[in-house]
Design a protein around this motif. Structure first.
Motif, PDB file in Angstrom:
ATOM      1  N   VAL A   1       0.841  -1.193   0.000  1.00 42.76           N
ATOM      2  CA  VAL A   1       0.000   0.000   0.000  1.00 42.76           C
ATOM      3  C   VAL A   1       0.880   1.249   0.000  1.00 42.76           C
ATOM      4  CG1 VAL A   1      -1.831  -1.214   1.210  1.00 42.76           C
ATOM      5  CG2 VAL A   1      -0.201   0.129   2.516  1.00 42.76           C
ATOM      6  N   PRO A   2       0.429   2.305  -0.655  1.00 43.69           N
ATOM      7  CA  PRO A   2       1.227   3.537  -0.686  1.00 43.69           C
ATOM      8  C   PRO A   2       1.097   4.313   0.624  1.00 43.69           C
ATOM      9  CG  PRO A   2      -0.833   3.861  -1.863  1.00 43.69           C
ATOM     10  CD  PRO A   2      -0.809   2.416  -1.449  1.00 43.69           C
ATOM     11  N   THR A   3       2.054   5.163   0.896  1.00 48.51           N
ATOM     12  CA  THR A   3       1.943   6.090   2.025  1.00 48.51           C
ATOM     13  C   THR A   3       0.811   7.072   1.743  1.00 48.51           C
ATOM     14  OG1 THR A   3       4.296   5.921   2.577  1.00 48.51           O
ATOM     15  CG2 THR A   3       3.138   7.891   3.330  1.00 48.51           C
ATOM     16  N   THR A   4      -0.015   7.321   2.758  1.00 49.53           N
ATOM     17  CA  THR A   4      -1.147   8.229   2.593  1.00 49.53           C
ATOM     18  C   THR A   4      -1.036   9.372   3.593  1.00 49.53           C
ATOM     19  OG1 THR A   4      -2.581   6.386   1.934  1.00 49.53           O
ATOM     20  CG2 THR A   4      -3.670   8.425   2.597  1.00 49.53           C
ATOM     21  N   LYS A   5      -0.962  10.595   3.082  1.00 52.65           N
ATOM     22  CA  LYS A   5      -0.989  11.761   3.969  1.00 52.65           C
ATOM     23  C   LYS A   5      -2.421  11.955   4.467  1.00 52.65           C
ATOM     24  CE  LYS A   5       2.914  14.220   1.923  1.00 52.65           C
ATOM     25  NZ  LYS A   5       3.362  15.456   1.249  1.00 52.65           N
ATOM     26  N   VAL A   6      -2.547  12.239   5.767  1.00 52.98           N
ATOM     27  CA  VAL A   6      -3.886  12.338   6.356  1.00 52.98           C
ATOM     28  C   VAL A   6      -3.975  13.532   7.300  1.00 52.98           C
ATOM     29  CG1 VAL A   6      -4.449   9.876   6.206  1.00 52.98           C
ATOM     30  CG2 VAL A   6      -3.237  10.734   8.229  1.00 52.98           C
ATOM     31  N   ALA A   7      -5.210  13.997   7.471  1.00 49.85           N
ATOM     32  CA  ALA A   7      -5.554  14.905   8.565  1.00 49.85           C
ATOM     33  C   ALA A   7      -6.141  14.049   9.674  1.00 49.85           C
ATOM     34  CB  ALA A   7      -6.565  15.941   8.093  1.00 49.85           C
ATOM     35  N   ILE A   8      -5.730  14.312  10.917  1.00 49.17           N
ATOM     36  CA  ILE A   8      -6.075  13.441  12.039  1.00 49.17           C
ATOM     37  C   ILE A   8      -6.832  14.226  13.105  1.00 49.17           C
ATOM     38  CG2 ILE A   8      -5.168  11.940  13.859  1.00 49.17           C
ATOM     39  CD1 ILE A   8      -2.560  11.768  12.144  1.00 49.17           C
ATOM     40  N   VAL A   9      -7.972  13.675  13.506  1.00 46.45           N
ATOM     41  CA  VAL A   9      -8.672  14.139  14.703  1.00 46.45           C
ATOM     42  C   VAL A   9      -8.546  13.014  15.725  1.00 46.45           C
ATOM     43  CG1 VAL A   9     -10.894  14.769  15.726  1.00 46.45           C
ATOM     44  CG2 VAL A   9     -10.260  15.650  13.468  1.00 46.45           C
TER      45      VAL A   9
ATOM     46  N   VAL B   1      -8.654  11.445   7.545  1.00 46.64           N
ATOM     47  CA  VAL B   1      -9.110  11.605   6.168  1.00 46.64           C
ATOM     48  C   VAL B   1      -7.892  11.869   5.298  1.00 46.64           C
ATOM     49  CG1 VAL B   1      -9.627  14.042   6.602  1.00 46.64           C
ATOM     50  CG2 VAL B   1     -10.613  12.917   4.609  1.00 46.64           C
ATOM     51  N   GLY B   2      -7.816  11.148   4.174  1.00 52.67           N
ATOM     52  CA  GLY B   2      -6.693  11.304   3.269  1.00 52.67           C
ATOM     53  C   GLY B   2      -6.731  12.641   2.551  1.00 52.67           C
ATOM     54  N   THR B   3      -5.615  13.385   2.611  1.00 50.27           N
ATOM     55  CA  THR B   3      -5.541  14.667   1.915  1.00 50.27           C
ATOM     56  C   THR B   3      -4.092  15.078   1.733  1.00 50.27           C
ATOM     57  OG1 THR B   3      -6.108  17.028   1.986  1.00 50.27           O
ATOM     58  CG2 THR B   3      -5.801  15.927   4.111  1.00 50.27           C
ATOM     59  N   ASP B   4      -3.809  15.664   0.563  1.00 54.01           N
ATOM     60  CA  ASP B   4      -2.481  16.223   0.295  1.00 54.01           C
ATOM     61  C   ASP B   4      -2.450  17.716   0.548  1.00 54.01           C
ATOM     62  OD1 ASP B   4      -1.266  13.836  -0.524  1.00 54.01           O
ATOM     63  OD2 ASP B   4      -2.132  14.004  -2.526  1.00 54.01           O
ATOM     64  N   GLY B   5      -3.609  18.282   0.908  1.00 61.07           N
ATOM     65  CA  GLY B   5      -3.697  19.724   1.060  1.00 61.07           C
ATOM     66  C   GLY B   5      -3.149  20.214   2.391  1.00 61.07           C
TER      67      GLY B   5
END
Length: 292
Positions: A147-155, A209-213
């Motif tokens: 699986v690829p690395t996934t940038k995420v926002a975390i709560v 949630v996955g996000t590059d932003g």
């Protein structure tokens, strides 16, 4: 005998799936006994004996649970609309039933849910669903994926799991404001503790949630990543409110027999479909066990 029991469970599962799919329809005894292909004179006793709830109470709880999710997690839903969706002809009748079950009026719950009575109210429903949920898996159910690395926002949620609903609300509100819809940005849960630790205060989970932003960390949201690499992946359909049986299978059975070693990152899941956007039996989640 086992084949007969499997057949019985399959017929009862059909009934639960039918209820989930037709919560807006007339779910009377004639209809549901027909779905099960049992005599209506015996079906209600069989249902109660199997699930510990009468058919009527099960349907009531299922409708009320969906209504509570719509009130808590969906913006712009009026109490009147939710009441009608729950099968009530008048908002007053819905409000009385809701208050009796959850100790809050629907409008009060919508503004500030008290989650502890909610868990108590719907515990019997989750117990009933768990009677037939898949608890046994085989090695064929597990795939090994890179699986690829996934940038995420975390709560982060830290503390008693009965308060998780409030963290979920905050997570949903943030991702809506950020424009990160589940259809375009994947949803992950990373478990950093057991599902039911000895001390509830030790419960720990990351909602991601996955996000590059860019991420504004001033809103109690952290930037992070789910590392890529080899993972054992187990897909679960339905009953995704409780993934503990699937997690136990991966740790207790699959991992020792596979000869693999776990990597230093917690078990996590990706939620592919979510309730109440789909009926509960159609929810899908994939568990990922990171491997060396």
């Amino acid at each position: 005998m086992k084949a007969a029991l499997r057949n019985y469970h399959a017929r009862m599962q059909r009934v639960l799936d039918h209820i989930d799919r037709h919560l807006d329809d007339d779910l009377d005894l004639d209809t549901l006994s027909g779905v099960a292909a049992y005599s209506k004179y015996h079906f209600h006793r069989q249902f109660t004996a199997t699930f510990g709830l009468s058919v009527h109470r099960y349907v009531q709880l299922a409708r009320m649970k969906r209504a509570s999710f719509r009130l808590a997690y969906r913006d712009g839903q009026s109490v009147t609309d939710v009441a009608l969706d729950a099968g009530y002809e008048a908002p007053d009748a819905f409000a009385r039933a809701f208050r009796q079950r959850l100790g809050q009026s629907p409008s009060s719950f919508q503004k500030s849910p008290d989650w502890e009575p909610w868990h108590a109210a719907f515990g019997p429903l989750d117990d009933a669903r768990s009677k037939l949920m898949q608890t046994t898996f085989t090695p064929d159910d597990v795939t090994i994926q890179d699986v690829p690395t996934t940038k995420v926002a975390i709560v982060e949620h830290r503390g008693d799991p009965t308060t998780l609903g409030a963290t979920i609300q905050r997570f949903i509100a943030w991702r809506k404001a950020a424009g990160l819809h589940p259809s375009t940005n994947p949803t992950f849960n990373v478990w950093r503790s057991e599902r039911q630790p000895a001390d509830p205060a030790d419960y720990s989970i990351d909602l991601c949630v996955g996000t590059d932003g860019p991420i504004d960390e001033s809103e109690n949201v952290k930037a992070g990543e789910i590392p890529g690499g080899r993972c054992a992946v187990l897909r679960v359909v339905g009953a995704t409110h409780n993934l503990e049986p699937a997690a136990l299978y991966l740790y207790r059975d699959w991992l020792p027999e596979s000869g693999e070693e776990a990597r230093d990152f917690p078990l996590y899941c990706r939620r592919l479909t979510l309730f109440p956007e789909v009926p509960e039996h159609e929810t899908v989640a994939e568990l990922f066990l990171p491997l060396k």
